[in-house]
Each structure stands twice: as C-alpha cells, then as structure tokens.
Write a protein that holds these residues in place. Sequence first.
Motif, PDB file in Angstrom:
ATOM      1  N   LYS A 118       0.858  -1.182   0.000  1.00 56.59           N
ATOM      2  CA  LYS A 118       0.000   0.000   0.000  1.00 56.59           C
ATOM      3  C   LYS A 118       0.890   1.225   0.000  1.00 56.59           C
ATOM      4  O   LYS A 118       1.566   1.518   0.985  1.00 56.59           O
ATOM      5  CB  LYS A 118      -0.916   0.002   1.222  1.00 56.59           C
ATOM      6  N   LEU A 119       0.923   1.921  -1.122  1.00 50.40           N
ATOM      7  CA  LEU A 119       1.782   3.090  -1.287  1.00 50.40           C
ATOM      8  C   LEU A 119       0.926   4.288  -1.648  1.00 50.40           C
ATOM      9  O   LEU A 119       0.234   4.288  -2.681  1.00 50.40           O
ATOM     10  CB  LEU A 119       2.823   2.828  -2.375  1.00 50.40           C
ATOM     11  N   ASP A 120       0.942   5.286  -0.778  1.00 54.01           N
ATOM     12  CA  ASP A 120       0.122   6.490  -0.977  1.00 54.01           C
ATOM     13  C   ASP A 120      -1.345   6.123  -1.217  1.00 54.01           C
ATOM     14  O   ASP A 120      -2.025   6.712  -2.070  1.00 54.01           O
ATOM     15  CB  ASP A 120       0.652   7.313  -2.151  1.00 54.01           C
ATOM     16  N   GLY A 121      -1.804   5.122  -0.483  1.00 53.56           N
ATOM     17  CA  GLY A 121      -3.208   4.727  -0.553  1.00 53.56           C
ATOM     18  C   GLY A 121      -3.548   3.755  -1.670  1.00 53.56           C
ATOM     19  O   GLY A 121      -4.677   3.274  -1.742  1.00 53.56           O
ATOM     20  N   LYS A 122      -2.589   3.442  -2.552  1.00 50.61           N
ATOM     21  CA  LYS A 122      -2.849   2.536  -3.667  1.00 50.61           C
ATOM     22  C   LYS A 122      -2.315   1.146  -3.347  1.00 50.61           C
ATOM     23  O   LYS A 122      -1.168   0.980  -2.948  1.00 50.61           O
ATOM     24  CB  LYS A 122      -2.200   3.060  -4.948  1.00 50.61           C
ATOM     25  N   LEU A 123      -3.177   0.120  -3.558  1.00 56.25           N
ATOM     26  CA  LEU A 123      -2.813  -1.256  -3.268  1.00 56.25           C
ATOM     27  C   LEU A 123      -2.323  -1.961  -4.530  1.00 56.25           C
ATOM     28  O   LEU A 123      -2.938  -1.860  -5.592  1.00 56.25           O
ATOM     29  CB  LEU A 123      -4.009  -2.012  -2.695  1.00 56.25           C
ATOM     30  N   THR A 124      -1.217  -2.696  -4.386  1.00 58.16           N
ATOM     31  CA  THR A 124      -0.649  -3.470  -5.486  1.00 58.16           C
ATOM     32  C   THR A 124      -0.244  -4.839  -4.963  1.00 58.16           C
ATOM     33  O   THR A 124       0.394  -4.944  -3.910  1.00 58.16           O
ATOM     34  CB  THR A 124       0.587  -2.773  -6.084  1.00 58.16           C
ATOM     35  N   VAL A 125      -0.608  -5.901  -5.683  1.00 62.89           N
ATOM     36  CA  VAL A 125      -0.211  -7.248  -5.292  1.00 62.89           C
ATOM     37  C   VAL A 125       1.239  -7.472  -5.702  1.00 62.89           C
ATOM     38  O   VAL A 125       1.616  -7.253  -6.854  1.00 62.89           O
ATOM     39  CB  VAL A 125      -1.114  -8.308  -5.949  1.00 62.89           C
ATOM     40  N   LEU A 126       2.059  -7.912  -4.753  1.00 57.89           N
ATOM     41  CA  LEU A 126       3.461  -8.198  -5.021  1.00 57.89           C
ATOM     42  C   LEU A 126       3.708  -9.683  -5.235  1.00 57.89           C
ATOM     43  O   LEU A 126       4.577 -10.065  -6.028  1.00 57.89           O
ATOM     44  CB  LEU A 126       4.343  -7.690  -3.874  1.00 57.89           C
ATOM     45  N   ALA A 127       2.988 -10.524  -4.522  1.00 55.63           N
ATOM     46  CA  ALA A 127       3.210 -11.967  -4.634  1.00 55.63           C
ATOM     47  C   ALA A 127       2.006 -12.710  -4.075  1.00 55.63           C
ATOM     48  O   ALA A 127       1.266 -12.186  -3.241  1.00 55.63           O
ATOM     49  CB  ALA A 127       4.480 -12.384  -3.884  1.00 55.63           C
ATOM     50  N   SER A 128       1.825 -13.917  -4.561  1.00 55.67           N
ATOM     51  CA  SER A 128       0.769 -14.775  -4.017  1.00 55.67           C
ATOM     52  C   SER A 128       1.226 -16.211  -4.084  1.00 55.67           C
ATOM     53  O   SER A 128       2.021 -16.597  -4.945  1.00 55.67           O
ATOM     54  CB  SER A 128      -0.539 -14.601  -4.802  1.00 55.67           C
TER      55      SER A 128
END
Length: 345
Positions: A118-128
């Motif tokens: 979560k960077l500056d309110g934006k969520l990004t999937v890094l791994a699963s």
Amino acid sequence: MKVLVALILLVQLPIHQAVPAAPPSPPLVCDDPEFEAAAEIAVNYINDHNHHGYKFALNRIENVRTLPQGPNKEMLFLELDLLETKCPIISPVPLENCTVRPFEEHAVEGDCDVKLQKLDGKLTVLASKCHSHADSAEDVTRICPDCPLLENLNNTEVLAGVAAALNEHNSKTPDAYLKLLEIGRARIQYHPVHLLFVEFAVAATNCSAEESKANVDVCQLLPEDESNFGFCTATIATQPTTDMQVDCKLYGHQPGVTYPHPGQDTSAGLLPSVQGFTNHNLRLSHSDPAASESSSSEFPTAAIAAKSVAKRAVAEAAQHDKVVRPVGFAPPPPPCPGRIRYFKI
C-alpha cells in the motif's frame, strides 16, 4: 548538618520510577473494509494469473497482518479462503456474476497467501502463493450420500466420455469444428443410474465440422488474434440405456485471452501437471513469477501458520459461547477469521 547530608545522598540515589507500558494495539479485524478491498484486489489478481480450471471467489478472510514501512507505505499480508465457481477461467463473465459451485457438486477450496503493498493509498499485489483441493469424499457423502464425487481427470471413463461428447457436438453442428483444450472436472454417479458428468474447455479451429471429416489433422486452432474459446458440459448415461446430453458454447474472440499451450496436442485434454488429480490446482496453474513458490520466503511465518491459528480461534470462540448469557446479549465476533460468505469445507 546531618539533615543536609541525608538530603544530598537522597538526591543522588537512582530514581526507579515505573514507566507506564504503552497500550496494546487493537487486533486487526479481518472484515475491516480496508482488508475487504485488499482481498478483492488479491482475488482478481489470482484469477488473472490462473490459466486453467475455474475462477475462484472469496469465501473468507482467514488472517491479516500489516507491516508499516514509512509514513505512506505499508505491507499487507492476507490469508484467503476461496471457493471454486462455475465460470471457467476463459469465460468473459465477470466474477461477481459467477455462481459459487455448491457443496453438493463436490466443492473445491483454494487457500492463498497474498502480499500487497500500500503506497500512498494505492494497493498493489506483489506476490501470491496458492493451493487448491477438493473437499474430502467422506465429508460429502456424510452430508449427501447420493452425491456423485469428483473423479481423476485422467480416468479412462472420463476421457472416453469427453471424446464421445465432443464428437457428438461436432457431428451435429455445421459451424466451427471444436478441439479440446482441457477437461475441467468430472463426476460419476454409480446408482441408481450410471451417469457421467463432465465439463471441458474447447476452442474453435480453422475448419468447419464438415471440412474436418475429410482430414481432421489439418484443423488447427485459430491464431491468437482470432481465437475463440468455449466451454462444454455433458451428461452421459451408459446403464441401463445409453443417452447423452451435450451443451457447448463459444464465447467469441476475447482480445488478450489466450490459452498457454496452443500448439500442444490436447487430444487427451490433459496437461502433465494434472495427471491423477481431481481438480486443477491453483499452485500448479500459476505461471506468474511473483506468484510462484519461490516467493514463499516473502510471507511471514504468522501468515503461513494462520490456518491453525484461525481454527484455534474458531474453537475458542465456540467454547466461549457456551457460557450462559443474558437473553438478547450477543457476544462480539472475533477479529479474525472473518465472516463466511458461502460455506466452509
């Protein structure tokens, strides 16, 4: 003078004053809207990177953990419980319109650990990291004794049934000749009537059904910019009489939707990774490097062990609820695991 000396000595003594401990942080709540939004992003990511079988829907958020990394950045670790839907992965139907496969059809569950940033309110999937498995046969038969169970995808009766069903469709349809991509699932009912239920993915070729009769070997899948995938279901009765019902549907060309092994001979409908399995495994089907097992070190020990923690929390909550309470008093739900959206297997 003695009093003055005593005061000086008293001032010089180390002062041992208890420092009040910081209040403990409140436990993270799995059903918090922030984590539900993160789970939705994670499930979409998992389905986007899954190339076989079916789409999965969120059933429950099992556990959450956050790791602050600065004023505007933190890591989120989610453990998710997913359920297989009836939508094949190549279907254009949005996930929210896909029906979760009922328990009576021998449900398949997916367990996923997902790492997001979560960077500056934006969520990004890094791994699963995911694994899926069918419910145990014992659980299904205990609740539904007459429900047919999942069979291995390379079962000889299943392979023969799929081939017969596809031949039946191609023989009665003048449109594009369809080739098998993969078998999705299969179940066999042994009594009172012997029934085979199969589901399989198909693709249109550059031949019509009539043209294929001359030389089926020349029929090739359409190129990527013209590809047309579809899905078939069939019910086949072999005893006491033979009967077959087949329903195939092509979705039309979907830009960006590809099958990972278009040049492979799929006459058996199987990839090496599913030999002897009853369902396509999310762990086996993931091809994104960030979602591979090599990313397992990315996940904290707490997340990997969350399944046992979740089960223990449920057991403790159940034991806690045995206490006699005043009428109308509802105990607060545990912070994790979260609510079950469909059913637990």
